[in-house]
Design a protein around this motif. Structure first.
Motif: not given
Lengths: 409, 253
Positions: B14-17, B19, B154-160, B165, B169-170
């Motif tokens: 594991e690394r970082g944050a 979960e 672990v399930v797939e991420a909800d990616l967008v 823009e 805004r960007a």
């Protein structure tokens, strides 16, 4: 040998200490500062015999580092991100001098917007400088790589400066058990530096870093720099075998994890490769033949080793923790180029994630493997896939709203 | 989340944050309701929380059990006179809850602090503090270590897909002006500067020095501290030529 809990930064400092460096020009920058703080303390307390000097900028620091290396001293220095870019001119200059030194870069995303956390746009900006680049995954590998970097840099048939890269925060501030070898054992692998090129001696004056006009002379020296880099591929492997014989730890140009029969492969680098390995393990538990190739030596680029490792697989995702705006992931381009002439090429997917310390989460890694299955069966997937979750988009829209930005998409 | 510790006999991939932590240590109770900190993120229903509370504060916190509460700050100050010893106290309590032996906890504190403290006495007082906390925590139930089975869900991420823009805004600019005071940082404060007006000579040095502009002048030109914003750096108290700021341990923030 002693086993200690060391941060990645402390492991880098221990590498310099065990290499018994002569000269440390220093400038602090987050997340690298702990390295020069430790070295400063050790020099002050006489644990380390070299000279420690602070500078007014990274440009001066790198100039001093290169100049000292040109006198025949063993030189260590370290920086990160904006600091690396501020000294950028000197990277190319020092590599052109063909002097050995080791520069540790602690990766941190570049401005703008300004951030402190890791991605690899800083170190990859230096990829064409002529420095060898070794990218590390663990604190142990940081220490070992600094030692191997000196051995390579000072080799008579190489004489190139080396960058050893470690990730800010995820490695720089992460403590892990590290075997710190005895200095005597290190001497067996890395004897004191006896320069046969680039030194200052009263009875043997020389001019270094001379100017040339007329492209034929310039081209000769630049081609030689390239040829030395390519030659380093072979030397790195030989020296790694010697290192393994002495210390029992094995390092290749690339690292293969569960690759024997792997069909779906992640290509990753640096600390988050550990998370990629965990994802591979999870898929293996479910019966999916997953594997991971970790890019370790980025310059010289081990094209042949990578092509041999990836040809014949069903699908490969190159996960870049960097972004070259206008094209996408940087190492994806290089892996694709390495595979172009190969027979039996895998489907290739480009993924960009982990910018500015953004997590490459377990669910994201699952999604990448789903993309690989789709790509292997001929379906199209976004490439590059810019990893971003719905929850992150919601948080971002909220931030923009607080900032007074109109409209939400 | 400021720091993570992972303990395992096998290789840690594991690394970082983190979960899903097995134990959450909250060093400051005011962070529990702080959306920017969200120290309980990833906590499962049975994940224990070690909570440093202010015994004199009337704050009501809604943290579901299991929660282990103590005023570690008071214990630290009583034992060593230094607020920074809070880390020692929390390390000892977390060690006990994690099932680490006291001798290993002691060795860890020794190794951490030996190079940092000015004297052997200071180290001894920290070790004594650790012993007291470890003893206090002995009645608490140790953490149940999660098995690896819950990693397989672990399930797939909800990616967008991020669409293009417009730059207004960007680009990382902030159009909303003067919104710093809206970011309340009063709960950062461990100590509260309190003005004693009869000692104040209205020199306004505190007003000039305050790095947060949390001090304004009232109609009689006396300084007033905005405690919603004051981080408790105490520069005002340090710079005041007449020692008009009394320093109190924070109870309310």
């Amino acid at each position: 040998m002693t086993r200690q809990l060391l941060t990645g930064n402390a492991a880098a400092a221990w590498g310099a200490r065990l290499a018994d460096v002569d000269y440390i020009p220093a400038f602090p920058i987050t997340p690298q500062t702990e390295i020069v703080e430790l070295l400063s303390r050790w020099v002050a307390e006489r644990d380390l015999g070299g000279r420690f000097v602070t500078f007014d900028s990274e440009h001066s620091m790198l100039t001093a580092a290169g100049a000292a290396a040109a006198t025949g001293a063993r030189v260590f220095t370290a920086t990160s991100s904006q600091g690396l870019l501020y000294g950028f001119e000197m990277l190319y200059t020092i590599a052109g001098w063909r002097v050995p030194l080791v520069l540790v870069n602690v990766s941190r995303g570049l401005s703008s917007p300004i951030t402190l956390e890791a991605d690899h746009n800083d170190v990859l900006a230096a990829r064409d400088s002529g420095f060898v680049q070794i990218h590390t995954e663990t604190c142990q590998e940081v220490l070992d790589s600094v030692l191997m970097a000196y051995r390579l840099a000072e080799s008579d048939d190489i004489k190139l400066p080396v960058i050893v890269n470690l990730d800010g925060f995820t490695l720089s501030f992460t403590r892990e058990p590290v075997d710190v070898p005895e200095p005597e054992r290190v001497r067996e692998f890395l004897p004191s530096y006896e320069p046969n090129h680039a030194f200052i001696r009263g009875d043997q004056p020389m001019a270094q870093g001379t100017a040339v006009l007329g492209g034929f002379a310039y081209s000769y020296f630049r081609y030689q720099l390239h040829l030395a880099q390519r030659h380093a591929l072979e030397v790195i492997e030989l020296q790694a075998k010697e290192f393994e014989g002495l210390f029992g730890r094995s390092y290749g140009l690339v690292e293969s994890f569960q690759m024997d029969d792997a069909e779906y492969v992640l290509v990753m680098s640096n600390a988050f490769a550990t998370k990629g390995k965990a994802a591979v393990q999870r898929l293996r538990d479910r019966g999916v033949k997953a594997g991971l190739v970790r890019l370790r030596v980025l310059r010289p680029f081990p094209s042949e080793a990578i092509a041999a490792s990836l040809a014949g697989r069903k699908a490969v995702a190159v996960v870049d923790q960097n972004l070259s705006p206008g094209i996408g992931g940087i190492t994806f381009q290089e892996v694709a180029s390495a595979l172009y002439g190969a027979n039996d090429r895998p489907a290739l997917v480009s993924v960009v994630g982990g910018l500015g310390g953004k997590n490459i989460s377990d669910p994201e890694l699952e999604s990448i493997f789903k993309d690989l299955e789709r790509a292997a069966s001929g379906d199209s997937v976004p490439s590059p896939r810019l990893l971003y979750t719905r929850a992150e988009k919601v948080s971002m829209d909220k931030l923009l709203s607080i900032a007074g930005k109109e409209g939400s998409s | 989340m400021a720091a993570f510790t992972r303990i395992a006999r096998e290789a840690i991939l594991e690394r970082g944050a983190m979960e899903h932590p097995a134990l959450v240590v909250v060093a400051d109770e005011t962070l529990v309701d702080e959306p920017a900190s969200a120290p309980l993120a990833g906590r499962r229903d049975d994940t224990p929380v070690l909570l440093n509370v202010n015994a004199q504060s009337a704050r009501q916190l809604s943290v579901p059990e299991p929660v282990f509460r103590a005023d570690f700050t008071a214990m630290a100050i009583a034992a060593t006179g230094r607020l920074s010893s809070l880390s020692t106290a929390l390390a000892a309590a977390a060690s006990r809850l994690s099932g680490l032996d006291e001798e290993h906890c002691r060795a860890g504190i020794d190794a951490e602090l030996a190079g940092e403290l000015a004297s052997r006495d200071e180290l001894e007082s920290n070790l004594a503090l650790a012993h007291d906390v470890y003893t206090l925590a002995s009645d608490w139930t140790a953490v149940a270590w999660p098995d690896d089975a819950d990693e397989s869900d672990v399930v797939e991420a909800d990616l967008v897909d991020l669409g293009l823009e417009p730059p207004c805004r960007a680009a990382p600019s902030i159009y909303a002006s003067a919104n710093s005071p809206a970011r309340h940082t009063g709960n950062w404060r461990q100590y509260r500067p309190v003005l004693e007006p009869d000692k104040c000579n209205r020199c306004w040095l505190c007003f000039v020095w305050c790095p947060e502009a949390a001090i304004t002048l009232d109609e009689n030109e006396f300084p007033t501290v905005d405690y919603d914003v004051c981080k408790g750096c105490l520069l005002c108290a340090h710079e005041c030529p007449t020692d008009a700021f009394r320093v109190e341990r924070e109870l309310g923030a």
